[in-house]
Design a protein around this motif. Structure first.
Motif, PDB file in Angstrom:
ATOM      1  N   THR A 318       0.833  -1.339   0.070  1.00  0.00           N
ATOM      2  CA  THR A 318       0.054  -0.005  -0.017  1.00  0.00           C
ATOM      3  C   THR A 318       0.876   1.167   0.121  1.00  0.00           C
ATOM      4  OG1 THR A 318      -1.891  -0.946   1.204  1.00  0.00           O
ATOM      5  CG2 THR A 318      -1.653   1.269   1.306  1.00  0.00           C
ATOM      6  N   SER A 321       1.345   2.779  -3.464  1.00  0.00           N
ATOM      7  CA  SER A 321       0.134   3.267  -4.116  1.00  0.00           C
ATOM      8  C   SER A 321      -0.092   4.872  -3.421  1.00  0.00           C
ATOM      9  CB  SER A 321      -1.033   2.715  -3.688  1.00  0.00           C
ATOM     10  OG  SER A 321      -1.049   1.357  -4.704  1.00  0.00           O
ATOM     11  N   ARG A 322       0.257   4.894  -1.881  1.00  0.00           N
ATOM     12  CA  ARG A 322       0.049   6.094  -1.392  1.00  0.00           C
ATOM     13  C   ARG A 322       1.234   7.220  -1.896  1.00  0.00           C
ATOM     14  NH1 ARG A 322      -3.481   6.017   2.978  1.00  0.00           N
ATOM     15  NH2 ARG A 322      -3.604   4.118   4.090  1.00  0.00           N
ATOM     16  N   HIS A 323       2.411   6.646  -2.073  1.00  0.00           N
ATOM     17  CA  HIS A 323       3.237   7.427  -2.818  1.00  0.00           C
ATOM     18  C   HIS A 323       2.993   7.982  -3.947  1.00  0.00           C
ATOM     19  CE1 HIS A 323       7.424   9.031  -3.526  1.00  0.00           C
ATOM     20  NE2 HIS A 323       7.323   8.195  -4.730  1.00  0.00           N
ATOM     21  N   VAL A 325      -0.240   8.652  -4.998  1.00  0.00           N
ATOM     22  CA  VAL A 325      -1.237   9.387  -4.537  1.00  0.00           C
ATOM     23  C   VAL A 325      -0.863  10.863  -3.990  1.00  0.00           C
ATOM     24  CG1 VAL A 325      -3.319   9.871  -2.791  1.00  0.00           C
ATOM     25  CG2 VAL A 325      -3.043   7.561  -4.130  1.00  0.00           C
ATOM     26  N   HIS A 326       0.090  10.540  -3.065  1.00  0.00           N
ATOM     27  CA  HIS A 326       0.591  12.000  -2.756  1.00  0.00           C
ATOM     28  C   HIS A 326       1.271  12.935  -3.693  1.00  0.00           C
ATOM     29  CE1 HIS A 326       1.330   9.932   1.414  1.00  0.00           C
ATOM     30  NE2 HIS A 326       0.141  10.513   1.235  1.00  0.00           N
ATOM     31  N   PHE A 337      -8.396   7.083  -3.784  1.00  0.00           N
ATOM     32  CA  PHE A 337      -7.749   5.910  -3.262  1.00  0.00           C
ATOM     33  C   PHE A 337      -8.299   4.913  -2.376  1.00  0.00           C
ATOM     34  CE2 PHE A 337      -4.767   4.343   0.250  1.00  0.00           C
ATOM     35  CZ  PHE A 337      -4.201   3.178  -0.370  1.00  0.00           C
ATOM     36  N   GLU A 339      -7.530   1.274  -0.175  1.00  0.00           N
ATOM     37  CA  GLU A 339      -6.897  -0.141   0.088  1.00  0.00           C
ATOM     38  C   GLU A 339      -7.768  -0.930   0.563  1.00  0.00           C
ATOM     39  OE1 GLU A 339      -3.135  -1.571   3.096  1.00  0.00           O
ATOM     40  OE2 GLU A 339      -4.899  -0.744   3.989  1.00  0.00           O
TER      41      GLU A 339
END
Length: 365
Positions: A318, A321-323, A325-326, A337, A339
């Protein structure tokens, strides 16, 4: 490896210039389509495949006879509804299911083998853009991809931002980690250590490096699963025996499973293609392509993005993916987004996860 005649194929109108500086002539892209293209060509969805995937998204595979790899999600009334959308799935360049790759015939009449140029994810997408141009599709309703397919979706969004209204990225990343590169190198070394590899020139010999390719597949397949999933499915159960053999046969069910996965893979995939595609994935670093800052890749993007990760995925966890999104937030892009919880590890995007069905359907609408 079995040979395959593509049911649909398009030869690109122009030579394909690659990131390496080399140029491929007469590039063929093999593809499948599902549904009907609207008169204004506004309902096209491009689905991009993973490392060992192919264009047989929702139709029977001509070599294995198995259903399409995303048949559970693509079809009339399904999350990617072919009664509404025109769905395209193409085999990437470098692969072996009909698109130009190492097993293809070079201009001198012999297979390229290791003379095939090293390619990148962006080169793969160049081929896909050429296919869309040949089909007269200027703008996609969406591009959808999981794993390596997600890398292709991000690459198209970053380098051809005008080509897709929506970008759905599932269980993927914006760059390969050192751990992922290490697993790929293990697989490549297994192939190249096989005496039948013959420096890649095995096509006319009748002896392919199947043992090495099977080991590469076994190692990679472990990364697609989760520890809990393996424990629940196999535990320490023995395979077709009551006691240990005190030898090196497949005593455990999990050993037998991996051997089956490896041997089955050699019937449908080319070892050289495995080398080239894993190298392309390892080279992928979207921030590096855009001045070292990932947000630069999406500056000014008008597309809507959705990223999906799975809590049991340790290959592309995850945090990856957060990287992304940021970075999208920093670029001012429209992004959502989620999870999802699933026990299957990285392969969750291919399996029965009803929550993913709802996300896919909702985002595309």
């Amino acid at each position: 490896m079995a040979t395959l005649s593509a049911s649909k194929a398009l030869t690109l109108a122009a030579p394909l210039s690659l990131d390496s500086g080399q140029v491929l002539e007469d590039v063929q892209i093999a593809y499948e389509t599902y549904g009907e293209l609207a008169a204004d060509k506004s309902n096209a969805i491009l689905v991009t495949h993973a490392l060992t995937g192919d264009q047989y998204l929702a139709s029977k595979h001509p070599i294995t006879g198995k259903p399409g790899w995303w048949e559970r999600r693509v079809g009339s009334g399904k999350p990617i509804d072919t009664s509404r959308y025109f769905v395209i799935c193409a085999n990437v360049i470098g692969s072996c299911l009909g698109s130009t790759g190492p097993a293809s015939i070079a201009p001198d009449g012999q297979p390229y083998a290791m003379r095939f140029p090293v390619i990148t994810i962006r080169d793969m997408v160049r081929g896909l853009v050429g296919l869309l141009d040949g089909m007269g599709i200027e703008r996609l309703h969406a591009i959808v991809g999981g794993s390596m397919g997600g890398m292709q979706a991000l690459s198209l969004a970053a380098n051809w931002p005008e080509r897709a209204e929506r970008v759905l990225v599932i269980a993927s990343t914006s760059r390969h980690s050192a751990q992922n590169i290490a697993f790929h190198e293990l697989g490549r070394q297994a192939i190249m250590a096989d005496p039948n590899w013959q420096d890649g020139d095995y096509y006319a010999s009748g002896a392919s490096p199947d043992a090495g390719l099977a080991v590469a597949r076994m190692a990679a397949h472990i990364t697609y699963l989760s520890e809990d999933g393996l424990t629940d499915k196999f535990g320490r159960n023995l395979q077709d025996r009551d006691t240990k053999s005190f030898g090196f046969d497949a005593d455990f069910q999990v050993e037998s499973y991996l051997r089956y996965q490896g041997s089955g893979f050699t019937r449908r995939f080319d070892a050289n293609s495995y080398l080239y595609i894993t190298r392309a994935m390892d080279y992928f670093d979207l921030a590096e392509e855009h001045g070292g800052r990932l947000a630069n890749a999406f500056a000014g993007s008008q597309a809507r993005f959705c990223l999906v990760s799975f809590d049991s995925d340790w290959l592309y966890p995850t945090a990856e993916s957060r990287h992304v999104v940021h970075a999208l937030n920093a670029a001012g892009a429209a992004v959502s987004f989620v999870e999802l919880s699933a026990p299957y590890g990285h392969d969750s995007f291919l399996l029965d996860v009803p929550a993913l069905d709802r996300v896919v359907k909702g985002f595309l609408e």
